[in-house]
Design an enzyme around this catalytic site. Structure first.
Site, PDB file in Angstrom:
ATOM      1  N   CYS A   1     -15.168  13.364  10.450  1.00 14.39           N
ATOM      2  CA  CYS A   1     -16.154  14.479  10.640  1.00 14.39           C
ATOM      3  C   CYS A   1     -16.324  15.207   9.291  1.00 14.39           C
ATOM      4  CB  CYS A   1     -15.258  15.628  11.634  1.00 14.39           C
ATOM      5  SG  CYS A   1     -16.097  16.949  12.051  1.00 14.39           S
TER       6      CYS A   1
ATOM      7  N   CYS B   1       0.831  -1.261  -0.192  1.00 13.49           N
ATOM      8  CA  CYS B   1       0.032   0.030  -0.133  1.00 13.49           C
ATOM      9  C   CYS B   1       0.950   1.259   0.066  1.00 13.49           C
ATOM     10  CB  CYS B   1      -0.890  -0.054   1.256  1.00 13.49           C
ATOM     11  SG  CYS B   1      -0.108  -0.198   2.791  1.00 13.49           S
TER      12      CYS B   1
END
Length: 626
Positions: free
Chosen positions: A570, A476
């Site tokens: 958020c 990754c």
């Protein structure tokens, strides 16, 4: 390039493994329904005949659907990920391709030289004007060639685009659907090219068949020599498969052609060379029956006296496996590494023996050991062709004796370290193909010993328990993602850190080695080292799931799992609290590695990373990592 050809050849062998069993089933059905051997009980209409005809019908499955079989088999061998889905994509694309051909020939057949496409009826054992039925679709008979082309196209698309993230409003088209959409539109021009060009190719194949027949024993010798000498490279699959299952000599391949006419050959007293002149290319099972036992005898004769008992205990089972089942790998790769010159001699002797048998009139399908040869040749045809098989045994034994003396003389003259001639403190052993490749890789080791990426790759392979302990390998943003067979073989984390790893994360058999920004280069070198050692683990150099990519990158840039106190999504940002802000990477690294828009630092060690509308998915992946 050679590795790509080797991988392609190995992938082609995936479906081929089914043909041996199917061939034996069809041959037994033909044998037991032969009235010459079983009398009136085998006549059409009897219960006996019906039962064996039913069994034979099942055996014909892999031959009648070989195009679909290769379409499924190649993605299984070549796809880097989600191989089952790749096989599904390949099959539906292959059927789509043939539906396109059928529709084009229905509407514009005259333009492609097939004006009566709708009126042509497909019948068994006929050329059918170059047409055939594939899964109920009337289409051009492209044998396995079109299946291979379609499968390669789909596999390439799958490896490149299966994990591509589409915009949210197109999310339902991700994965296999996206691969099929791309394949669907590519099949339209491919079908058009096929309709225009394949009839011309069929004419070329017909001309090639005439050339092969007219080349006689020279073509047979070249074919057999290449089929044997190329085994170490894996490219021999590319030699025999077009003959055995493809259109190189006869439509559909030599094995199905032989089995279809087996009853006819059994009932006729005419020589096999007249009945089936084209079936001289599939005699390479003879070296497994006649030459390999004499090679084993040469090894035993040249073994040290104190090792003869140990040598014979290994060679006798290996020789029997070769003779009966046609599996020669334990013998082949043992002396191939110790004495490659003997391999050349073996290849020459094999080609010459098969060619002499061909000149004496031997024809048939003989690619396996004695069990396969008997079921598809000796048993059903013995009554009318026994004299040909007696000749086969005489020629085989003569060449076996010659091979024995040539091997024995060369081993003693050049002191080849064949089984039984090892040092006194070494055990006698045979090696397989994988071990042969590992030896060859070790022989070439050290050519780039100072390369830092090779040094790290070599170290990580050893610390992970060796190449043979790795079952999957990918990367990754900053990590090597490894699946191992045995976690107990993995070295302590401190040894990875001593070789410049930042940290190691353990989840059972799943290991993540945090390497840093140069992980792609390390992965490439590890991939090459594993291929050279013969490891067939699933290795992916493609990007991982984009959410996992960003999540792992953010975790590493925040100082690792142990530095993260909590994390939530958020709106468009990842909000987290860390224990030590000094371990957090500079803001520029977040923008460079995880494509963040902004990084905001607040009181109480709170950090907000603005990542966009997929913040929820990124946080979900982060929580799984934590």
């Amino acid at each position: 390039m050679m590795q790509k050809f080797q991988r392609f050849g190995a992938a082609m062998f995936v479906p081929v493994m089914l043909f041996s069993f199917a061939g034996i089933v069809v041959a037994l059905g033909s044998l037991f329904n032969n009235p010459t051997l079983f009398g009136s009980i085998a006549n059409p209409g009897t219960a006996w005949n019906s039962v064996w005809d039913t069994i034979s019908a099942g055996g014909w499955t892999v031959f009648n659907q070989e195009g679909i079989l290769f379409t499924v088999g190649l993605p299984i061998g070549l796809a880097n990920k989600a191989r089952g889905r790749a096989a599904m994509e390949s099959v539906i694309t292959y059927l789509t391709y043939n539906y396109f051909i059928g529709a084009m020939l229905t509407h514009w057949g005259a333009a492609f030289g097939i004006p009566n496409f709708d009126k042509i009826q497909i019948v068994a054992n006929a050329t059918n004007h170059g047409l055939t039925n594939i899964a109920g679709i009337k289409t051009l008979d492209t044998s396995i060639l079109a299946a291979l082309v379609v499968a390669l196209i789909v596999t390439w698309l799958h490896n490149k685009y299966f994990d591509k993230k589409l915009p949210d409003w197109l999310g339902t088209f991700q994965g296999s659907t996206y691969v099929y959409v791309l394949s669907f539109f590519l099949m339209i021009p491919l079908a058009l090219i096929t309709c225009w060009g394949w009839p011309k190719v069929q004419l070329g194949i017909s001309s090639m068949q005439h050339f092969i027949v007219s080349s006689g024993f020279i073509g047979v010798w070249i074919y057999n020599f290449l089929n044997r000498i190329l085994i170490p490279t894996g490219l021999h699959h590319l030699v025999y498969i077009p003959f055995q299952f493809g259109p190189a000599v006869v439509a559909g391949g030599l094995q199905p052609y032989w089995l279809k006419h087996l009853t006819e050959y059994a009932a006729s007293a005419r020589p096999l060379a007249q009945l089936s002149p084209l079936e001289g290319f599939q005699l390479y099972g003879n070296e497994k029956v006649f030459l390999v036992p004499f090679i084993c005898l040469a090894f035993y004769a040249t073994a040290k006296k104190n090792k003869k008992k140990q040598t014979s205990a290994l060679l006798i089972p290996a020789a029997l496996t070769s003779v009966l089942a046609g599996i020669t790998e334990p013998i082949d790769f043992t002396y191939l590494f110790a004495a490659p010159a003997l391999w050349v001699v073996y290849s020459v002797m094999s080609a010459t023996m098969n060619t002499v048998m061909y000149l004496f009139g031997l024809r048939g399908f003989m690619s396996d050991g004695a069990i396969g040869i008997a079921s598809m040749n000796w048993l059903p045809l013995w009554e009318n062709h026994w004299h040909t098989y007696v000749m086969q045994f005489i020629v085989g034994i003569i060449f076996g004796v010659i091979t024995y003396f040539v091997f024995k003389i060369m081993i003693e003259k050049f002191n080849y370290i064949t089984p039984g001639r090892e040092a006194d403190d070494e055990d006698v052993k045979l090696i397989n193909k994988k071990q042969y490749k590992q030896k060859m890789a070790a022989k070439a080791a050290g050519k780039d010993a100072n390369d830092p990426y090779i040094a790290r790759a070599t170290a990580y392979l050893d610390l992970l328990g060796g190449a043979s302990n790795i079952t999957e390998l990918s990367s990754c943003a900053t990590r090597l993602r490894v699946s191992v067979a045995d976690p107990s073989k993995v070295a302590p984390d401190s040894q990875f850190k001593a070789n410049k790893a930042v940290n190691v994360v353990h989840h059972g058999k799943a290991i993540q080695v945090i390497v840093g920004l140069d992980v792609p280069q390390v992965l490439d070198e590890m991939n090459q080292l594993m291929q050279e050692s013969g490891n067939d683990a699933k290795v992916s150099t493609e990007q991982d799931n984009p959410y996992i990519e960003r999540a792992t990158g953010i975790v590493d840039l925040l100082g690792g799992e142990e530095n993260i106190k909590d994390v939530i999504a958020c709106s468009s940002r990842v909000r987290t609290h860390v224990f030590d802000t000094k371990k957090v990477a500079p803001d520029a690294e977040f923008k460079k590695i995880v494509d963040s828009y902004e990084v905001q630092h607040r009181d109480n060690n709170e950090i907000d990373i603005v990542v966009g509308l997929d913040a929820d998915q990124v946080v979900d992946q982060m929580k799984q990592l934590l």
